[in-house]
Motif scaffolding. Structure first.
Motif, PDB file in Angstrom:
ATOM      1  N   HIS A   4      -0.050  14.113   4.863  1.00  7.84           N
ATOM      2  CA  HIS A   4      -0.042  12.781   4.265  1.00  7.84           C
ATOM      3  C   HIS A   4      -0.409  11.757   5.324  1.00  7.84           C
ATOM      4  CE1 HIS A   4       1.593  14.209   0.518  1.00  7.84           C
ATOM      5  NE2 HIS A   4       2.449  14.940   1.217  1.00  7.84           N
ATOM      6  N   LYS A   5      -1.363  10.928   5.007  1.00  4.73           N
ATOM      7  CA  LYS A   5      -1.802   9.908   5.955  1.00  4.73           C
ATOM      8  C   LYS A   5      -0.735   8.828   6.070  1.00  4.73           C
ATOM      9  CE  LYS A   5      -6.666  10.517   5.023  1.00  4.73           C
ATOM     10  NZ  LYS A   5      -7.912   9.889   4.631  1.00  4.73           N
ATOM     11  N   PRO A   6      -0.543   8.313   7.252  1.00  6.24           N
ATOM     12  CA  PRO A   6       0.380   7.188   7.399  1.00  6.24           C
ATOM     13  C   PRO A   6      -0.240   5.945   6.753  1.00  6.24           C
ATOM     14  CG  PRO A   6      -0.755   7.589   9.456  1.00  6.24           C
ATOM     15  CD  PRO A   6      -1.152   8.700   8.510  1.00  6.24           C
ATOM     16  N   PRO A   9      -4.501   0.320   7.250  1.00 13.33           N
ATOM     17  CA  PRO A   9      -4.870  -1.034   6.821  1.00 13.33           C
ATOM     18  C   PRO A   9      -5.907  -0.983   5.700  1.00 13.33           C
ATOM     19  CG  PRO A   9      -5.728  -0.588   9.025  1.00 13.33           C
ATOM     20  CD  PRO A   9      -4.887   0.588   8.629  1.00 13.33           C
ATOM     21  N   SER A  10      -5.905  -1.995   4.869  1.00 11.59           N
ATOM     22  CA  SER A  10      -6.866  -2.033   3.772  1.00 11.59           C
ATOM     23  C   SER A  10      -7.418  -3.440   3.609  1.00 11.59           C
ATOM     24  CB  SER A  10      -6.223  -1.565   2.476  1.00 11.59           C
ATOM     25  OG  SER A  10      -5.202  -2.444   2.092  1.00 11.59           O
ATOM     26  N   LYS A  11      -8.535  -3.521   2.913  1.00  9.87           N
ATOM     27  CA  LYS A  11      -9.199  -4.793   2.610  1.00  9.87           C
ATOM     28  C   LYS A  11      -9.697  -4.721   1.172  1.00  9.87           C
ATOM     29  CE  LYS A  11     -11.087  -5.571   7.225  1.00  9.87           C
ATOM     30  NZ  LYS A  11     -12.296  -5.851   7.987  1.00  9.87           N
ATOM     31  N   GLU A  12     -10.137  -5.861   0.646  1.00 12.92           N
ATOM     32  CA  GLU A  12     -10.720  -5.894  -0.694  1.00 12.92           C
ATOM     33  C   GLU A  12     -12.212  -6.156  -0.578  1.00 12.92           C
ATOM     34  OE1 GLU A  12     -10.382  -8.901  -4.327  1.00 12.92           O
ATOM     35  OE2 GLU A  12      -8.524  -7.817  -3.920  1.00 12.92           O
ATOM     36  N   ARG A  23     -11.176   3.709   7.671  1.00 12.20           N
ATOM     37  CA  ARG A  23     -11.729   5.046   7.911  1.00 12.20           C
ATOM     38  C   ARG A  23     -11.989   5.197   9.397  1.00 12.20           C
ATOM     39  NH1 ARG A  23     -16.415   5.736   3.336  1.00 12.20           N
ATOM     40  NH2 ARG A  23     -15.102   5.331   1.543  1.00 12.20           N
ATOM     41  N   ARG A  24     -11.931   6.422   9.848  1.00 13.88           N
ATOM     42  CA  ARG A  24     -12.115   6.683  11.275  1.00 13.88           C
ATOM     43  C   ARG A  24     -13.471   6.173  11.785  1.00 13.88           C
ATOM     44  NH1 ARG A  24     -10.077  11.996  13.646  1.00 13.88           N
ATOM     45  NH2 ARG A  24      -9.453  11.064  15.590  1.00 13.88           N
ATOM     46  N   LYS A  25     -14.521   6.291  10.971  1.00 11.92           N
ATOM     47  CA  LYS A  25     -15.845   5.850  11.421  1.00 11.92           C
ATOM     48  C   LYS A  25     -15.929   4.334  11.590  1.00 11.92           C
ATOM     49  CE  LYS A  25     -18.159   5.563   6.927  1.00 11.92           C
ATOM     50  NZ  LYS A  25     -19.287   6.065   6.154  1.00 11.92           N
ATOM     51  N   TRP A  26     -14.975   3.591  10.999  1.00 12.39           N
ATOM     52  CA  TRP A  26     -14.937   2.140  11.148  1.00 12.39           C
ATOM     53  C   TRP A  26     -13.975   1.690  12.241  1.00 12.39           C
ATOM     54  CZ3 TRP A  26     -13.982   1.628   5.250  1.00 12.39           C
ATOM     55  CH2 TRP A  26     -15.190   1.783   4.566  1.00 12.39           C
ATOM     56  N   ALA A  27     -13.417   2.611  13.003  1.00 14.32           N
ATOM     57  CA  ALA A  27     -12.362   2.288  13.966  1.00 14.32           C
ATOM     58  C   ALA A  27     -12.770   1.201  14.958  1.00 14.32           C
ATOM     59  CB  ALA A  27     -11.939   3.546  14.713  1.00 14.32           C
ATOM     60  N   LYS A  28     -13.965   1.290  15.508  1.00 12.33           N
ATOM     61  CA  LYS A  28     -14.400   0.325  16.519  1.00 12.33           C
ATOM     62  C   LYS A  28     -14.849  -1.001  15.921  1.00 12.33           C
ATOM     63  CE  LYS A  28     -15.913   3.858  19.751  1.00 12.33           C
ATOM     64  NZ  LYS A  28     -17.056   4.457  20.442  1.00 12.33           N
TER      65      LYS A  28
END
Length: 52
Positions: A4-6, A9-12, A23-28
């Motif tokens: 289960h993922k902790p 953060p989210s956005k609209e 998502r990991r690819k958006w980390a930077k």
């Protein structure tokens, strides 16, 4: 056993109005991510034109 993922953060998305999560690819570049998908990014002009 399922992983289960902790809480992430989210956005609209301004185009489809749906929430999307980190998502990991958006980390930077998370601060600059505005759209949930490539499809919404391509349709951004339509969403911006609909704003008053």
């Amino acid at each position: 056993m399922a992983h289960h993922k902790p809480h992430l953060p989210s956005k609209e998305c301004p185009v489809c109005q749906r929430p999307f999560t980190w998502r990991r690819k958006w980390a930077k570049d998370w601060d600059n991510v505005r759209y949930c998908s490539e499809r919404c990014r391509r349709q951004r002009t339509r969403a911006e034109a609909d704003r008053p």
